[in-house]
Design an enzyme around this catalytic site. Structure first.
Site, mmCIF file in Angstrom:
data_model
loop_
_atom_site.group_PDB
_atom_site.id
_atom_site.type_symbol
_atom_site.label_atom_id
_atom_site.label_comp_id
_atom_site.label_asym_id
_atom_site.label_seq_id
_atom_site.Cartn_x
_atom_site.Cartn_y
_atom_site.Cartn_z
ATOM 1 N N CYS A 172 -3.143 13.628 -4.489
ATOM 2 C CA CYS A 172 -3.618 12.593 -5.206
ATOM 3 C C CYS A 172 -5.194 12.820 -6.107
ATOM 4 O O CYS A 172 -5.514 12.904 -7.291
ATOM 5 C CB CYS A 172 -4.627 11.428 -4.208
ATOM 6 S SG CYS A 172 -5.045 11.838 -2.866
ATOM 7 N N GLN B 162 -7.744 6.652 -6.702
ATOM 8 C CA GLN B 162 -6.663 7.543 -5.973
ATOM 9 C C GLN B 162 -5.524 6.799 -5.588
ATOM 10 O O GLN B 162 -4.175 6.990 -5.710
ATOM 11 C CB GLN B 162 -7.664 7.099 -4.246
ATOM 12 C CG GLN B 162 -6.152 8.467 -3.582
ATOM 13 C CD GLN B 162 -5.669 8.170 -2.905
ATOM 14 O OE1 GLN B 162 -5.815 5.971 -2.285
ATOM 15 N NE2 GLN B 162 -4.122 8.051 -2.728
ATOM 16 N N ARG C 231 8.419 -4.322 10.645
ATOM 17 C CA ARG C 231 7.749 -5.114 11.193
ATOM 18 C C ARG C 231 6.952 -6.061 9.972
ATOM 19 O O ARG C 231 6.199 -7.068 9.902
ATOM 20 C CB ARG C 231 6.522 -4.330 11.398
ATOM 21 C CG ARG C 231 6.042 -2.876 12.346
ATOM 22 C CD ARG C 231 5.209 -2.647 12.710
ATOM 23 N NE ARG C 231 4.895 -0.882 11.682
ATOM 24 C CZ ARG C 231 5.705 -0.217 11.802
ATOM 25 N NH1 ARG C 231 5.749 0.076 12.780
ATOM 26 N NH2 ARG C 231 5.211 0.784 9.986
ATOM 27 N N SER C 232 7.694 -5.365 9.016
ATOM 28 C CA SER C 232 7.157 -6.370 7.399
ATOM 29 C C SER C 232 7.918 -7.526 7.269
ATOM 30 O O SER C 232 8.091 -7.644 6.693
ATOM 31 C CB SER C 232 6.584 -5.364 6.607
ATOM 32 O OG SER C 232 6.039 -4.960 7.135
ATOM 33 N N ALA D 138 -0.788 0.062 0.705
ATOM 34 C CA ALA D 138 -2.127 0.310 -0.211
ATOM 35 C C ALA D 138 -1.884 0.364 -1.515
ATOM 36 O O ALA D 138 -1.710 0.127 -2.661
ATOM 37 C CB ALA D 138 -3.337 0.975 -0.113
ATOM 38 N N HIS E 297 -10.998 8.445 -5.754
ATOM 39 C CA HIS E 297 -12.239 10.166 -5.807
ATOM 40 C C HIS E 297 -13.223 10.490 -5.867
ATOM 41 O O HIS E 297 -12.207 9.967 -7.581
ATOM 42 C CB HIS E 297 -10.716 11.209 -5.081
ATOM 43 C CG HIS E 297 -10.086 11.289 -4.303
ATOM 44 N ND1 HIS E 297 -9.569 9.716 -3.444
ATOM 45 C CD2 HIS E 297 -8.588 11.131 -3.541
ATOM 46 C CE1 HIS E 297 -8.737 9.898 -2.190
ATOM 47 N NE2 HIS E 297 -8.160 10.907 -2.590
HETATM 48 P P1 A2P Z 1 4.221 -0.971 7.558
HETATM 49 O O1 A2P Z 1 3.834 -2.284 6.380
HETATM 50 O O2 A2P Z 1 6.004 -2.734 7.330
HETATM 51 O O3 A2P Z 1 4.444 -0.614 8.282
HETATM 52 P P2 A2P Z 1 0.004 2.817 3.784
HETATM 53 O O4 A2P Z 1 -0.016 4.351 3.580
HETATM 54 O O5 A2P Z 1 -1.109 1.770 3.447
HETATM 55 O O6 A2P Z 1 -0.693 2.371 5.442
HETATM 56 O O7 A2P Z 1 1.274 2.423 3.472
HETATM 57 C C1 A2P Z 1 2.360 2.311 4.626
HETATM 58 C C2 A2P Z 1 3.691 2.013 4.133
HETATM 59 O O8 A2P Z 1 4.719 2.881 4.593
HETATM 60 C C3 A2P Z 1 3.534 0.328 4.651
HETATM 61 O O9 A2P Z 1 4.680 -0.332 3.112
HETATM 62 C C4 A2P Z 1 4.554 0.627 5.823
HETATM 63 O O10 A2P Z 1 4.949 -0.247 6.471
HETATM 64 C C5 A2P Z 1 5.762 1.505 4.796
HETATM 65 N N1 A2P Z 1 6.067 2.213 6.244
HETATM 66 C C6 A2P Z 1 6.061 3.315 7.464
HETATM 67 N N2 A2P Z 1 6.799 3.461 8.253
HETATM 68 C C7 A2P Z 1 7.797 3.005 7.325
HETATM 69 C C8 A2P Z 1 8.662 3.172 7.763
HETATM 70 N N3 A2P Z 1 9.635 3.967 9.254
HETATM 71 N N4 A2P Z 1 10.278 2.485 7.089
HETATM 72 C C9 A2P Z 1 9.784 1.835 5.896
HETATM 73 N N5 A2P Z 1 8.101 1.798 5.554
HETATM 74 C C10 A2P Z 1 7.356 1.909 6.774
#
Ligand code: A2P
Length: 358
Positions: free
Chosen positions: A147, A336, A57-58, A31, A261
């Site tokens: 925040c 926020q 994952r992304s 986000a 917020h």
């Molecule tokens: P991903 O989307 O691949 O899980 P939010 O606060 O909205 O939940 O977003 C968290 C962000 O942090 C997302 O982009 C998420 O990627 C990334 N993220 C979470 N864990 C890891 C990790 N171990 N390495 C890199 N990015 C991460």
């Protein structure tokens, strides 16, 4: 230009001569990540290359920057080669593990997690409040505050600069976005289910969210009875207001609002302050929009703070419970994802650009 100059405040970076920067966003799919991309674009930050990093994952997903697709890459130790600026927003454990790699590659790091906020050697910065602290970042690492602390500090600093704040009591009304994109989705889905009369089992938050509110999900400290969010807000506000012993108490509540917020603050000052004085100081303060229409019963609201760069401040009144007339109560709302996270991080980067530090 010095970082203590008013010129570092809230103006988009107009970078004159030097080369465009290579900027990495860690947590680009989250986000806050989405808002970081949008802030860099709409404020004309001098980006040459944008490197979007997230979990494996992304990897391979594409996001848009200035109308062109950018492929998300999996974060690893080598992600920062050639990076000038790394904006981290993927949680404290990711920051602790990977910020050193970014620093070692020579990048400036602006970290949106809680990992370094209480580290004395790391400046905790809201540019409208304490931009001068950017001069003291030998590790090229700047912490972006919690925040609530950031939004409260923007509202309080214009008062604190004229009449020392000596006590704060606050209650917050915190949006889903503070718990990430998945929590925002849970608010939407659980509300839709409730309206359809269907059962919904919470997956992200601990309690039913639609038409409900509950104490912030951070764990409660058995010694004080305050939860982790409340303790962070108190500690970070003390740092931001450069008042290490400031007596403060907060109650942090999650409410079914998507991304802004709100907070009720009752603030005692060292000397009396009138409502008219406070209004005048807030009306001219950088980053503040005074919303204090008593006749129209129009005060700060999350719906009007959402998407706004400014922190909305109003409901300014003398606290009747303080016979010394040294206390004011106010109501504040701020986005926020923007001033509470992405916008503040980008404003820190803009300040570094303007002074030539970056
Ligand atoms: P991903 O989307 O691949 O899980 P939010 O606060 O909205 O939940 O977003 C968290 C962000 O942090 C997302 O982009 C998420 O990627 C990334 N993220 C979470 N864990 C890891 C990790 N171990 N390495 C890199 N990015 C991460």
């Amino acid at each position: 230009m010095s970082l203590s100059s008013p010129d570092v405040l809230d103006r988009p970076a107009a970078r004159p001569a030097r080369r465009p920067l290579t900027v990495a966003i860690v947590g680009a799919t989250g986000a806050v990540g989405a808002e970081l991309i949008a802030c860099l674009e709409r404020r004309g930050f001098p980006v040459g290359e944008l490197r979007l990093l997230a979990s494996p994952r992304s990897a391979g997903q594409t996001l848009s920057f200035r109308g062109a697709p950018v492929t998300v890459q999996a974060l690893d130790e080598d992600s920062f080669d050639g990076v000038d600026l790394a904006l981290f927003s993927a949680g404290a454990s990711v920051s602790r593990r990977y910020a050193p790699a970014a620093q070692a590659a020579g990048a400036w790091v602006v970290d949106n997690s809680s990992a370094f906020r209480m580290d004395e050697a790391t400046p905790l910065v809201v540019p409208e409040v304490n931009a001068w602290r950017l001069d003291e970042a030998p590790g090229r690492l700047i912490a972006n505050p919690n925040c609530v602390a950031a939004i409260a500090a923007v509202a309080l600093q214009p008062l604190h600069a004229r009449r020392l704040v000596v006590r704060i009591i606050g209650a917050t009304y915190q949006a889903a976005s503070g718990a990430g994109a998945a929590a925002m989705e849970e608010l939407r889905a659980s509300t839709a289910a409730a309206l359809a009369g269907e059962a919904f089992t919470p997956q992200v938050l601990a309690h039913p969210y639609a038409f409900n509110l509950f104490s912030h999900d951070a764990a409660v400290d058995p010694e004080t009875g305050y939860n982790g969010e409340e303790l962070k807000v108190i500690a970070e506000l003390r740092r931001l207001l450069a008042s290490p012993e400031l007596p403060a108490s907060f109650t942090c509540i999650r409410v079914p609002v998507l991304r802004a917020h709100a907070m009720a603050l009752t603030v005692r000052f060292a000397e009396p302050v009138s409502v008219a004085e406070a209004r005048a100081w807030l009306a001219e303060a950088p980053g503040v929009r005074l919303v204090d229409d008593v006749a129209g019963n129009h005060f700060p609201m999350p719906s009007e703070a959402s998407g706004a760069d400014e922190v909305l401040v109003g409901r300014i009144r003398t606290d009747l419970s303080d016979p010394s007339r040294r206390s004011l109560s106010l109501f504040v709302a701020g986005d926020q994802l923007l001033k509470g996270a992405a916008l503040n991080a980008v404003q820190i980067a803009e300040a570094l650009v303007r002074t030539g530090a970056l």
